[in-house]
Design an enzyme around this catalytic site. Structure first.
Site, PDB file in Angstrom:
ATOM      1  N   GLU A  75       0.903  -1.530  -0.512  1.00  8.08           N
ATOM      2  CA  GLU A  75      -0.031   0.066  -0.177  1.00  8.08           C
ATOM      3  C   GLU A  75       0.716   1.197   0.415  1.00  8.08           C
ATOM      4  O   GLU A  75       0.212   2.140  -1.012  1.00  8.08           O
ATOM      5  CB  GLU A  75      -0.718   0.133   1.440  1.00  8.08           C
ATOM      6  CG  GLU A  75      -2.080  -1.623   1.463  1.00  8.08           C
ATOM      7  CD  GLU A  75      -2.948  -1.153   0.094  1.00  8.08           C
ATOM      8  OE1 GLU A  75      -3.652  -0.156  -0.702  1.00  8.08           O
ATOM      9  OE2 GLU A  75      -3.192  -2.303  -0.679  1.00  8.08           O
ATOM     10  N   TRP A  77       1.221   1.771  -3.202  1.00  6.29           N
ATOM     11  CA  TRP A  77       0.297   2.721  -4.092  1.00  6.29           C
ATOM     12  C   TRP A  77       0.245   4.227  -3.694  1.00  6.29           C
ATOM     13  O   TRP A  77       0.669   4.871  -5.201  1.00  6.29           O
ATOM     14  CB  TRP A  77      -0.737   1.905  -4.237  1.00  6.29           C
ATOM     15  CG  TRP A  77      -1.178   1.217  -4.740  1.00  6.29           C
ATOM     16  CD1 TRP A  77      -0.747  -0.772  -3.874  1.00  6.29           C
ATOM     17  CD2 TRP A  77      -1.976   0.761  -5.840  1.00  6.29           C
ATOM     18  NE1 TRP A  77      -1.587  -0.997  -5.055  1.00  6.29           N
ATOM     19  CE2 TRP A  77      -2.179  -0.452  -5.981  1.00  6.29           C
ATOM     20  CE3 TRP A  77      -2.292   1.786  -6.893  1.00  6.29           C
ATOM     21  CZ2 TRP A  77      -3.115  -1.205  -7.357  1.00  6.29           C
ATOM     22  CZ3 TRP A  77      -2.990   1.067  -8.300  1.00  6.29           C
ATOM     23  CH2 TRP A  77      -3.168   0.185  -8.688  1.00  6.29           C
ATOM     24  N   TRP A 103     -21.743  12.764 -18.514  1.00  5.73           N
ATOM     25  CA  TRP A 103     -21.663  12.895 -17.245  1.00  5.73           C
ATOM     26  C   TRP A 103     -23.019  13.837 -17.273  1.00  5.73           C
ATOM     27  O   TRP A 103     -23.353  14.462 -18.175  1.00  5.73           O
ATOM     28  CB  TRP A 103     -20.821  14.081 -16.677  1.00  5.73           C
ATOM     29  CG  TRP A 103     -19.507  13.480 -16.657  1.00  5.73           C
ATOM     30  CD1 TRP A 103     -18.363  13.680 -16.906  1.00  5.73           C
ATOM     31  CD2 TRP A 103     -18.590  11.883 -15.561  1.00  5.73           C
ATOM     32  NE1 TRP A 103     -16.944  12.917 -17.353  1.00  5.73           N
ATOM     33  CE2 TRP A 103     -17.587  12.026 -16.692  1.00  5.73           C
ATOM     34  CE3 TRP A 103     -19.205  10.668 -15.343  1.00  5.73           C
ATOM     35  CZ2 TRP A 103     -16.734  10.474 -16.167  1.00  5.73           C
ATOM     36  CZ3 TRP A 103     -19.063  10.277 -15.260  1.00  5.73           C
ATOM     37  CH2 TRP A 103     -17.698   9.721 -15.765  1.00  5.73           C
ATOM     38  N   ASN A 139     -10.152   3.066   3.283  1.00  2.86           N
ATOM     39  CA  ASN A 139     -10.514   3.121   1.658  1.00  2.86           C
ATOM     40  C   ASN A 139     -10.934   2.232   0.878  1.00  2.86           C
ATOM     41  O   ASN A 139     -11.994   2.454   0.016  1.00  2.86           O
ATOM     42  CB  ASN A 139      -8.775   2.156   1.490  1.00  2.86           C
ATOM     43  CG  ASN A 139      -8.614   2.398   0.459  1.00  2.86           C
ATOM     44  OD1 ASN A 139      -8.270   3.118  -0.383  1.00  2.86           O
ATOM     45  ND2 ASN A 139      -7.690   0.986  -0.161  1.00  2.86           N
ATOM     46  N   TRP A 190     -16.197  12.499 -12.063  1.00  2.08           N
ATOM     47  CA  TRP A 190     -14.783  12.220 -11.159  1.00  2.08           C
ATOM     48  C   TRP A 190     -14.339  13.561 -11.085  1.00  2.08           C
ATOM     49  O   TRP A 190     -13.816  13.459  -8.989  1.00  2.08           O
ATOM     50  CB  TRP A 190     -13.876  11.195 -10.919  1.00  2.08           C
ATOM     51  CG  TRP A 190     -13.165  11.984 -12.547  1.00  2.08           C
ATOM     52  CD1 TRP A 190     -12.975  11.590 -13.923  1.00  2.08           C
ATOM     53  CD2 TRP A 190     -11.808  11.828 -12.642  1.00  2.08           C
ATOM     54  NE1 TRP A 190     -12.892  11.649 -14.760  1.00  2.08           N
ATOM     55  CE2 TRP A 190     -11.048  12.719 -14.129  1.00  2.08           C
ATOM     56  CE3 TRP A 190     -11.166  12.807 -11.463  1.00  2.08           C
ATOM     57  CZ2 TRP A 190     -10.687  13.486 -13.626  1.00  2.08           C
ATOM     58  CZ3 TRP A 190      -9.523  13.435 -11.372  1.00  2.08           C
ATOM     59  CH2 TRP A 190      -9.251  13.972 -12.915  1.00  2.08           C
ATOM     60  N   TRP A 207      -9.289   8.591  -7.358  1.00  2.00           N
ATOM     61  CA  TRP A 207     -10.459   9.189  -8.329  1.00  2.00           C
ATOM     62  C   TRP A 207     -10.735   7.994  -9.434  1.00  2.00           C
ATOM     63  O   TRP A 207     -11.351   8.227 -10.146  1.00  2.00           O
ATOM     64  CB  TRP A 207     -10.665  10.351  -8.293  1.00  2.00           C
ATOM     65  CG  TRP A 207     -11.735  10.988  -6.988  1.00  2.00           C
ATOM     66  CD1 TRP A 207     -10.792  11.260  -6.278  1.00  2.00           C
ATOM     67  CD2 TRP A 207     -12.850  10.433  -6.510  1.00  2.00           C
ATOM     68  NE1 TRP A 207     -12.577  11.570  -4.792  1.00  2.00           N
ATOM     69  CE2 TRP A 207     -12.764  10.922  -5.534  1.00  2.00           C
ATOM     70  CE3 TRP A 207     -13.967   9.810  -7.746  1.00  2.00           C
ATOM     71  CZ2 TRP A 207     -14.254  10.609  -4.779  1.00  2.00           C
ATOM     72  CZ3 TRP A 207     -14.851   9.950  -6.734  1.00  2.00           C
ATOM     73  CH2 TRP A 207     -15.905  10.075  -5.479  1.00  2.00           C
TER      74      TRP A 207
HETATM   75  P1  FAD Z   1      -3.098   2.031   5.545  1.00  4.90           P
HETATM   76  O1  FAD Z   1      -4.916   0.816   4.886  1.00  4.90           O
HETATM   77  O2  FAD Z   1      -2.739   1.922   6.469  1.00  4.90           O
HETATM   78  O3  FAD Z   1      -2.195   2.385   4.035  1.00  4.90           O
HETATM   79  C1  FAD Z   1      -0.477   2.689   4.631  1.00  4.90           C
HETATM   80  C2  FAD Z   1      -0.610   4.231   3.540  1.00  4.90           C
HETATM   81  O4  FAD Z   1      -0.463   3.401   2.469  1.00  4.90           O
HETATM   82  C3  FAD Z   1      -1.761   5.279   3.160  1.00  4.90           C
HETATM   83  O5  FAD Z   1      -0.808   5.701   4.603  1.00  4.90           O
HETATM   84  C4  FAD Z   1      -1.521   5.730   2.411  1.00  4.90           C
HETATM   85  O6  FAD Z   1      -0.129   6.832   2.138  1.00  4.90           O
HETATM   86  C5  FAD Z   1      -1.010   4.415   1.512  1.00  4.90           C
HETATM   87  N1  FAD Z   1      -2.178   4.029   1.208  1.00  4.90           N
HETATM   88  C6  FAD Z   1      -3.114   2.952   1.365  1.00  4.90           C
HETATM   89  N2  FAD Z   1      -3.368   3.153   0.006  1.00  4.90           N
HETATM   90  C7  FAD Z   1      -3.216   3.386  -1.086  1.00  4.90           C
HETATM   91  C8  FAD Z   1      -3.765   4.011  -2.413  1.00  4.90           C
HETATM   92  N3  FAD Z   1      -4.869   3.364  -2.640  1.00  4.90           N
HETATM   93  N4  FAD Z   1      -3.168   4.758  -2.658  1.00  4.90           N
HETATM   94  C9  FAD Z   1      -1.454   5.661  -3.027  1.00  4.90           C
HETATM   95  N5  FAD Z   1      -2.104   5.620  -1.584  1.00  4.90           N
HETATM   96  C10 FAD Z   1      -2.477   4.358  -0.181  1.00  4.90           C
HETATM   97  N6  FAD Z   1      -4.707   8.533  -0.185  1.00  4.90           N
HETATM   98  C11 FAD Z   1      -4.477   9.564   0.611  1.00  4.90           C
HETATM   99  O7  FAD Z   1      -3.592   9.975   1.493  1.00  4.90           O
HETATM  100  N7  FAD Z   1      -4.871  11.308   0.230  1.00  4.90           N
HETATM  101  C12 FAD Z   1      -5.929  11.298  -0.465  1.00  4.90           C
HETATM  102  O8  FAD Z   1      -6.744  12.621  -1.286  1.00  4.90           O
HETATM  103  C13 FAD Z   1      -6.460   9.878  -1.112  1.00  4.90           C
HETATM  104  N8  FAD Z   1      -7.663   9.533  -1.969  1.00  4.90           N
HETATM  105  C14 FAD Z   1      -8.229   9.221  -2.346  1.00  4.90           C
HETATM  106  C15 FAD Z   1      -9.460   8.500  -3.272  1.00  4.90           C
HETATM  107  C16 FAD Z   1      -9.998   8.094  -3.389  1.00  4.90           C
HETATM  108  C17 FAD Z   1     -11.403   8.271  -4.392  1.00  4.90           C
HETATM  109  C18 FAD Z   1      -9.337   6.654  -3.097  1.00  4.90           C
HETATM  110  C19 FAD Z   1     -10.609   5.013  -3.441  1.00  4.90           C
HETATM  111  C20 FAD Z   1      -8.462   6.503  -2.274  1.00  4.90           C
HETATM  112  C21 FAD Z   1      -7.724   7.858  -2.400  1.00  4.90           C
HETATM  113  N9  FAD Z   1      -6.808   7.532  -1.159  1.00  4.90           N
HETATM  114  C22 FAD Z   1      -5.949   9.018  -0.638  1.00  4.90           C
HETATM  115  C23 FAD Z   1      -5.854   6.018  -0.651  1.00  4.90           C
HETATM  116  C24 FAD Z   1      -6.566   5.368   0.424  1.00  4.90           C
HETATM  117  O9  FAD Z   1      -7.764   5.421   0.820  1.00  4.90           O
HETATM  118  C25 FAD Z   1      -5.455   6.238   1.488  1.00  4.90           C
HETATM  119  O10 FAD Z   1      -4.278   6.737   1.407  1.00  4.90           O
HETATM  120  C26 FAD Z   1      -6.370   5.401   3.162  1.00  4.90           C
HETATM  121  O11 FAD Z   1      -7.249   5.039   2.813  1.00  4.90           O
HETATM  122  C27 FAD Z   1      -5.636   5.569   4.252  1.00  4.90           C
HETATM  123  O12 FAD Z   1      -5.804   4.854   5.594  1.00  4.90           O
HETATM  124  P2  FAD Z   1      -4.308   4.783   5.878  1.00  4.90           P
HETATM  125  O13 FAD Z   1      -3.570   5.760   6.425  1.00  4.90           O
HETATM  126  O14 FAD Z   1      -4.939   4.054   7.254  1.00  4.90           O
HETATM  127  O15 FAD Z   1      -4.149   3.463   4.802  1.00  4.90           O
END
Ligand code: FAD
Length: 482
Positions: free
Chosen positions: A278, A281, A309, A344, A362, A385
């Site tokens: 993650e 990502w 849209w 997420n 989006w 998005w």
């Molecule tokens: P964990 O599951 O604990 O993951 C650890 C770290 O990995 C996160 O803190 C984050 O930095 C990174 N990470 C995890 N999943 C993703 C992902 N899919 N994409 C990029 N990095 C990821 N994340 C943001 O940080 N900022 C945003 O503005 C953002 N907008 C999003 C919008 C949409 C529509 C979606 C589907 C996802 C978005 N995310 C965003 C990604 C993700 O949802 C969040 O990073 C995650 O939910 C953060 O929770 P956590 O720290 O507990 O994640």
């Protein structure tokens, strides 16, 4: 002479390469933060981010004071002018900062570097917020990646990122400090106190980030691969706002995870762990933003720019307010409004609902998230998005349309999450909580649910919405084949 450290999205003392290099210069050091939202155009920090920023700057200020130093805060329309003035007034001959990767910020920083160097000031920039620079990871033909798995494989083939730098023990002060604006004068906090939920839910600053990481490793990491998809449970790290503001860096997370795993005899599995993936990502998001800087506004897959849209502002408002009549969607949107964060899995569900059920662009979803998320991050929000809408790199195909009830039944089977965020449904039994419109009248009565009054009827019939979305997609394919 003196050195200036320009803090931006690296609001920490430990593992801060710009701060470290400035200390090594041996000169007195002036730590500076400049609030200049105009320079970030449409992507200036949103309302929730500003609440976070206020507290995070407060924490950084305290940490610097603990090292015998200060944080000089300025509010300015033009960072270059502010920096040049500070350099002149305080006899600064070296400026240090950690890099940011948003297109407008890259352009601004390049200009600032040129102008300062022209004035005879040495400028040095560093990587504090990524494991790998976006230009370091390349396909075999030396291009950027557009698919995650080979991108992350290429990252893991690199040497481990450098071990985190220790925090300096003290910082050398200048003889005379430049003036500083009090944090409260930046106007980051709202006048109407809608931010109490955010303040209660989080502990911004490096100490909060380190506690959060440690708690995650000890309490949730082991079950992360399955727990991360259950929104009613604390199964993820919640590090995202801390990482966005640079209160902790990804190298610190990488090495903390490595230490934690090695102590438990897990010598290699942590490198392939879902949690590290993650973080991958997050790296991929920055890689894409750097190489495709138009993507915050335009889809990477160009044909989606022509998607038909709908313009239904009432429906978008119902989505924003958590009043769509789909409990999992409403729970997510209310969690976002109250705490500045959504799980997420639920981000994907509410995103799919907006884009595919309501046929709203989006871009509207990205803009709402931008204003309401405490972790709003241009790279990750754009990727999230475009992934959800099916128009980005390595995205979920557009024709794969989330059914909000099926998703909710699978990932919130007891309705724990919905009960927390949609309390007016809390007394419904598990069998009906994800689709109250299908519940028998006596069940609704007993649970005190009055559809259309105490909780909305569904805004849309998902089956019909799905067909409408697929018809929209077909118009794109038709245009291409004619
Ligand atoms: P964990 O599951 O604990 O993951 C650890 C770290 O990995 C996160 O803190 C984050 O930095 C990174 N990470 C995890 N999943 C993703 C992902 N899919 N994409 C990029 N990095 C990821 N994340 C943001 O940080 N900022 C945003 O503005 C953002 N907008 C999003 C919008 C949409 C529509 C979606 C589907 C996802 C978005 N995310 C965003 C990604 C993700 O949802 C969040 O990073 C995650 O939910 C953060 O929770 P956590 O720290 O507990 O994640």
């Amino acid at each position: 002479m003196a050195s200036l450290v320009w803090f931006r999205q690296d609001l920490r003392i430990a593992d801060n390469p710009a701060l470290r290099a400035a200390c090594e210069s041996g000169d007195p050091l002036i730590p500076v933060y400049i609030f200049s939202p105009q320079e970030e155009g449409a992507w200036a920090p949103g309302a929730a981010s500003r609440v976070w920023l206020h507290q995070s700057l407060g924490a950084l200020e305290k940490a610097l004071q603990g090292l015998g130093s200060r944080l000089i805060v300025r509010s300015a329309a033009d960072s270059l002018h502010e920096l040049a003035t500070l350099c002149r007034d305080s006899k600064v001959d070296r400026v240090f900062w950690n890099r940011r990767y948003e297109p407008l910020v890259i352009a601004r920083d390049t200009r600032i570097k040129e102008m300062l160097e022209h004035e005879g000031i040495e400028v040095r920039s560093f990587n504090a917020s990524l494991l790998f620079e976006p230009w370091e990871i390349r396909t075999k033909s030396a291009g950027p990646f557009q698919v995650f798995t080979p991108f992350w494989r290429a990252c893991l083939a690199e040497a481990d990122p450098a071990a985190p730098l220790a925090a300096p023990a003290s910082l050398k002060s200048p003889e005379r400090w430049p003036e500083s604006t009090p944090l409260s004068a930046l106007g980051l906090l709202p006048r109407i106190k809608w931010d109490q939920g955010i303040v209660k839910a989080w502990h911004p600053g490096s100490a909060g980030a380190e506690d959060t990481l440690s708690r995650f490793l000890h309490e949730a990491y082991e079950h992360y691969a399955t727990g991360r998809d259950v929104p009613g449970r604390l199964g993820t790290s919640r590090l995202s706002p801390h990482l966005h503001f640079g209160e902790i860096g990804p190298r610190q997370v990488w090495h903390a995870l490595k230490r934690f795993a090695l102590k438990r005899g897990q010598h290699t599995s942590w490198r392939r762990s879902q949690f590290l993936t993650e973080l991958g990502w997050r790296e991929f998001a920055h890689h894409l933003l750097y190489h495709f800087p138009h993507t915050p506004e335009k889809p990477l897959r160009e044909k989606f720019a022509r998607f038909p849209w709908r313009d239904d502002q009432g429906a978008v408002r119902a989505w924003q307010r958590g009043a769509t009549g789909f409990p999992i969607v409403d729970a997510g949107m209310r969690q976002l409004w109250h705490t500045g964060w959504i799980h997420n899995r639920v981000r994907m569900i509410v995103g799919s609902f907006l884009v595919k059920d309501l046929l709203a662009s989006w871009n509207l979803g990205a803009a709402w998230f931008w204003d309401t998320l405490v972790d709003a991050d241009l790279a990750s929000n754009t990727l999230g998005w475009q992934w959800t809408a099916g128009c980005g790199a390595d995205a979920a195909p557009y024709f794969r349309i989330f059914n909000p009830v099926t998703q909710a039944t699978r990932f919130d089977p007891e309705g724990t999450y919905v009960r927390e965020w949609v309390p007016e449904l809390a007394r419904l039994p598990g069998a009906w909580i994800q689709q109250p419109w299908a519940a028998p009248a006596d069940v609704l009565r007993e649970a005190g649910v009055h559809l259309g009054t105490s909780y909305p009827r569904p805004l849309i019939d998902h089956k019909l919405a799905r067909e409408r979305a697929l018809a929209g997609l077909a118009t794109l394919d038709k245009e291409r084949s004619t």
